[in-house]
Design an enzyme around this catalytic site. Sequence first.
Site, PDB file in Angstrom:
ATOM      1  N   LYS A 252       0.843  -1.201   0.000  1.00  0.00           N
ATOM      2  CA  LYS A 252       0.000   0.000   0.000  1.00  0.00           C
ATOM      3  C   LYS A 252       0.871   1.242   0.000  1.00  0.00           C
ATOM      4  O   LYS A 252       0.655   2.174  -0.769  1.00  0.00           O
ATOM      5  CB  LYS A 252      -0.929   0.009   1.222  1.00  0.00           C
ATOM      6  CG  LYS A 252      -2.111  -0.926   1.086  1.00  0.00           C
ATOM      7  CD  LYS A 252      -2.861  -1.088   2.407  1.00  0.00           C
ATOM      8  CE  LYS A 252      -3.891  -2.206   2.269  1.00  0.00           C
ATOM      9  NZ  LYS A 252      -4.483  -2.608   3.547  1.00  0.00           N
TER      10      LYS A 252
ATOM     11  N   GLN B  64      -5.226  -1.422   9.447  1.00  0.00           N
ATOM     12  CA  GLN B  64      -5.185  -2.775   8.884  1.00  0.00           C
ATOM     13  C   GLN B  64      -5.860  -3.777   9.827  1.00  0.00           C
ATOM     14  O   GLN B  64      -5.575  -3.812  11.018  1.00  0.00           O
ATOM     15  CB  GLN B  64      -3.726  -3.170   8.621  1.00  0.00           C
ATOM     16  CG  GLN B  64      -3.535  -4.513   7.943  1.00  0.00           C
ATOM     17  CD  GLN B  64      -4.023  -4.537   6.501  1.00  0.00           C
ATOM     18  OE1 GLN B  64      -4.027  -3.512   5.812  1.00  0.00           O
ATOM     19  NE2 GLN B  64      -4.446  -5.700   6.037  1.00  0.00           N
TER      20      GLN B  64
ATOM     21  N   ASP C   8     -11.496   2.933   3.784  1.00  0.00           N
ATOM     22  CA  ASP C   8     -11.947   1.535   3.727  1.00  0.00           C
ATOM     23  C   ASP C   8     -13.471   1.452   3.566  1.00  0.00           C
ATOM     24  O   ASP C   8     -13.995   0.399   3.196  1.00  0.00           O
ATOM     25  CB  ASP C   8     -11.591   0.820   5.042  1.00  0.00           C
ATOM     26  CG  ASP C   8     -10.336  -0.034   4.940  1.00  0.00           C
ATOM     27  OD1 ASP C   8     -10.088  -0.579   3.856  1.00  0.00           O
ATOM     28  OD2 ASP C   8      -9.630  -0.157   5.955  1.00  0.00           O
TER      29      ASP C   8
HETATM   30  N1  GUN Z   1      -7.474  -6.720   5.969  1.00  0.00           N
HETATM   31  C1  GUN Z   1      -7.796  -7.459   4.885  1.00  0.00           C
HETATM   32  N2  GUN Z   1      -8.425  -6.698   3.958  1.00  0.00           N
HETATM   33  C2  GUN Z   1      -8.495  -5.459   4.473  1.00  0.00           C
HETATM   34  C3  GUN Z   1      -9.007  -4.228   3.973  1.00  0.00           C
HETATM   35  O1  GUN Z   1      -9.559  -4.126   2.882  1.00  0.00           O
HETATM   36  N3  GUN Z   1      -8.882  -3.161   4.812  1.00  0.00           N
HETATM   37  C4  GUN Z   1      -8.303  -3.251   6.032  1.00  0.00           C
HETATM   38  N4  GUN Z   1      -8.246  -2.156   6.780  1.00  0.00           N
HETATM   39  N5  GUN Z   1      -7.800  -4.369   6.522  1.00  0.00           N
HETATM   40  C5  GUN Z   1      -7.899  -5.471   5.731  1.00  0.00           C
END
Ligand code: GUN
Length: 300
Positions: A54, A98, A121
């Site tokens: 990311k 996350q 998100d």
């Molecule tokens: N963990 C797995 N997929 C995601 C996501 O799309 N966003 C976040 N914040 N954590 C994740």
Amino acid sequence: MTADIIDGKAFAATVRAKVAEHVARLKAEHGITPGLAVILVGEDPASEVYVRNKGKQTVECGMNSYEHKLDPDTSEADLLALIDQLNNDPAVHGILCQLPLPKHLNEDLVINSIAPAKDVDGFHISNVGLLATGQKSMVPCTPLGCLMMLRDKHGSLSGMNAVVVGRSNIVGKPMAQLLLQDSCTVTIAHSRTKDIEALCRQADILVAAVGRPEMITGEWVKPGATIIDVGINRIPAPEKGEGKMKLVGDVDFDSAAAIAGAITPVPGGVGPMTIACLLANTVTACCRAASLPEPEGLTA
Ligand code: GUN
């Protein structure tokens, strides 16, 4: 019939290029650089890889990346204090925490402490409610990526039968909302659904998001259907050698591709779209914060 392969890797590259173009314009015309803050609590190896990717892609698109790596035993109060600081930082337009979080932290409380306008998100209850009522919201990244690929394939989705297999808050439920918004007839199927096979065979659009390797086979597929496989499962691959592993989706690719009209592969399908849509959401959040027009084609 052999299905068209929907190339998510190539599609994600076009989304990132659009993001980069918009970022360059924001910088040149308004002196604004979008910023994304990512919080990682603990040392889960898979999460560390995601967070690193990311950060890398954020910078490659010309945006600022702020990474906050916290100890696994970080207290809830300290995490909430960091989120509060980021909520109030004008250089931060998007905040992502996350998941999963360590067990001692209340995930709902943490997510709902992120300012909804910075919730890239789309997990905050305000954004969930806004999406469900057809109002402008931040849309969860994976379903947004799936929607973009479906629109690209079909143009209008109006009147199509869509079956979403899986009812998670991250994928299944928001995916169903987005398909409904695009005038599909939507069914959410799950582990208790009766005769799930027959139900899936009605689907013009079949979205698989259950986390069960190769559960959906060609017999479940309506001839010509479009299949979006959200699953990413690591399973043993003895054919590659002892102890080797491979990635597969929730769909048995070979049997399904023999019946479907189009299908996303794993890897290289939905996966790359998720981070691309996170970057898209960050630019969208930045434009909204500055009351500037939103980038076209990057939102629901
Ligand atoms: N963990 C797995 N997929 C995601 C996501 O799309 N966003 C976040 N914040 N954590 C994740």
